[in-house]
Scaffold this active site. Structure first.
Site, short mmCIF file in Angstrom:
data_model
loop_
_atom_site.label_atom_id
_atom_site.label_comp_id
_atom_site.label_asym_id
_atom_site.label_seq_id
_atom_site.Cartn_x
_atom_site.Cartn_y
_atom_site.Cartn_z
N ARG A 173 3.36 -2.81 43.03
CA ARG A 173 3.83 -1.59 43.69
C ARG A 173 4.39 -0.60 42.67
O ARG A 173 5.40 0.06 42.91
CB ARG A 173 4.88 -1.91 44.75
CG ARG A 173 4.44 -2.86 45.82
CD ARG A 173 3.31 -2.29 46.69
NE ARG A 173 2.95 -3.27 47.70
CZ ARG A 173 2.07 -4.25 47.51
NH1 ARG A 173 1.44 -4.35 46.35
NH2 ARG A 173 1.79 -5.10 48.48
N SER A 249 6.47 -0.52 54.88
CA SER A 249 7.36 -1.48 54.21
C SER A 249 8.37 -0.73 53.35
O SER A 249 7.99 0.02 52.45
CB SER A 249 6.55 -2.45 53.35
OG SER A 249 5.70 -3.24 54.15
N GLU A 345 10.91 0.69 48.26
CA GLU A 345 9.59 1.24 47.92
C GLU A 345 9.56 2.77 47.97
O GLU A 345 9.01 3.39 47.07
CB GLU A 345 8.52 0.67 48.86
CG GLU A 345 8.12 -0.76 48.54
CD GLU A 345 6.77 -1.13 49.14
OE1 GLU A 345 5.93 -0.22 49.32
OE2 GLU A 345 6.54 -2.32 49.41
#
Length: 349
Positions: A173, A249, A345
């Site tokens: 990520r 998320s 995130e």
């Protein structure tokens, strides 16, 4: 690759509401905004005296941003469209898409054109241009595995720059564009390499269960079967941002070393984990959050989704600061119980 519109003078939109441009639905405002339909328009704004000295923010689908305040600068709305097979060889197809293309629609198009490979990444919100920034991943596949190259405009100079995978420095990520390159570039086109020898990725338990429930033999599975299974799983687990504001998320799954994991498993024998090739262990952040009692709980109008603890939602009327306060409370509790620090995130502004 065709672009959505030719180079032309860029109209500026003062005091522009960003409510429709972030999936949490926060009504932050930009000092000024511009709709960008070609790489040349990004480049022209680097030299435009009307916006000289302003901070710049590129927005695609707005699915990875939390606005905690108005943005006192120039917001560039990436609307560069177009997708095409640009070349092929004996081993693979090479497909290119504009940075403003919807990611899920692009994945569906590749399948319709008979070029599988991205089906595990179906229904991930956002745009093609945002995919490399985050190195999006789901159900056993990361975007970097099919990445070939990208083109980006350097916002300060207007220069068009080509990036290969090494220069993008992809991680979990993560990428160059979240670190040293953060805020410096607008990704205008991405090229993917899709191998002609297709191998299904159906190792994740959720995917295997969904395929079995549909009566599909794993030995005869098609790419469209995997796509449909992933879409069904995500729709069952994740709220639709149009109905309930969210950014997907909110936390990364943390990765810890084997020694730390052994100590943690001794205390929490049913902890959900995934061994990594480098010997480390990835933990399920949703499980950690759930065990801390946060699943379904709210702080004001910001809440943890009742079906997926990784997702924070706007129940209606929440601000970015409210969501951030909830995220900090969750991180504090997870760190206190498990000694594991969760990383957010989305970009918080």
């Amino acid at each position: 690759m065709p672009m959505s519109r030719p180079d032309s003078a860029v109209s500026l939109l003062p005091d522009y509401s960003l409510r429709a441009h972030n999936t949490f639905g926060f009504d932050a405002r930009a000092r000024v905004a511009a709709r960008i339909g070609s790489p040349g328009q990004f480049a022209s704004l680097a030299r435009d005296p009307r916006v000289a000295g302003l901070d710049r923010l590129v927005l695609g689908g707005g699915s990875n941003v939390v606005f905690t305040r108005d943005f006192d600068g120039l917001v560039l709305l990436d609307e560069i469209r177009g997708r095409a097979l640009v070349r092929e060889d004996d081993g693979a197809w090479y497909v290119e898409a504009g940075g403003g293309e919807n990611w899920h629609a692009f994945v569906e198009w590749t399948l319709a054109e008979g070029m599988p490979g991205l089906e595990n990444l179906a229904l991930i919100p956002g745009t093609v241009g945002a995919a490399p920034i985050q190195n999006i991943g789901a159900y056993g596949l990361e975007m970097k595995e099919h990445f070939a190259s990208l083109r980006a405009v350097e916002l300060a100079t207007g220069e068009l720059v080509e990036f290969d995978a090494a220069r993008c420095a992809f991680g979990y990520r993560d990428s160059f564009f979240k670190r040293d390159g953060r805020g410096r570039f607008a990704i205008v086109a991405v090229t993917f390499r899709l191998p002609k020898a297709w191998t299904p990725r159906i190792g994740y338990a959720d995917v295997a269960r969904e395929l079995a429930a549909r009566g599909i033999d794993a030995r005869a599975v098609r790419a469209r079967d995997v796509f449909d299974a992933v879409v069904a799983i995500r729709r069952a687990k994740l709220p639709d941002p149009l109905a309930l504001g969210n950014a997907g998320s909110f936390f990364k799954n943390p990765v810890i070393d084997a020694q730390a994991f052994a100590a943690l498993r001794a205390r929490e024998p049913d902890i959900v984990s995934y061994p990594q090739p480098d010997g480390r262990v990835k933990l399920a952040a949703g499980w950690l959050i759930d065990r801390c009692g946060w699943k379904g709980r709210a702080l004001g109008a910001a809440a943890v989704h009742e079906r997926q603890a990784l997702v924070l939602v706007n129940l209606g009327g929440a601000s970015g600061a409210d969501v951030l306060a909830l995220a900090h409370a969750i991180r504090r509790d997870v760190l206190g119980r498990f000694g594991v620090e969760l990383e957010m995130e989305p970009v918080c502004l």
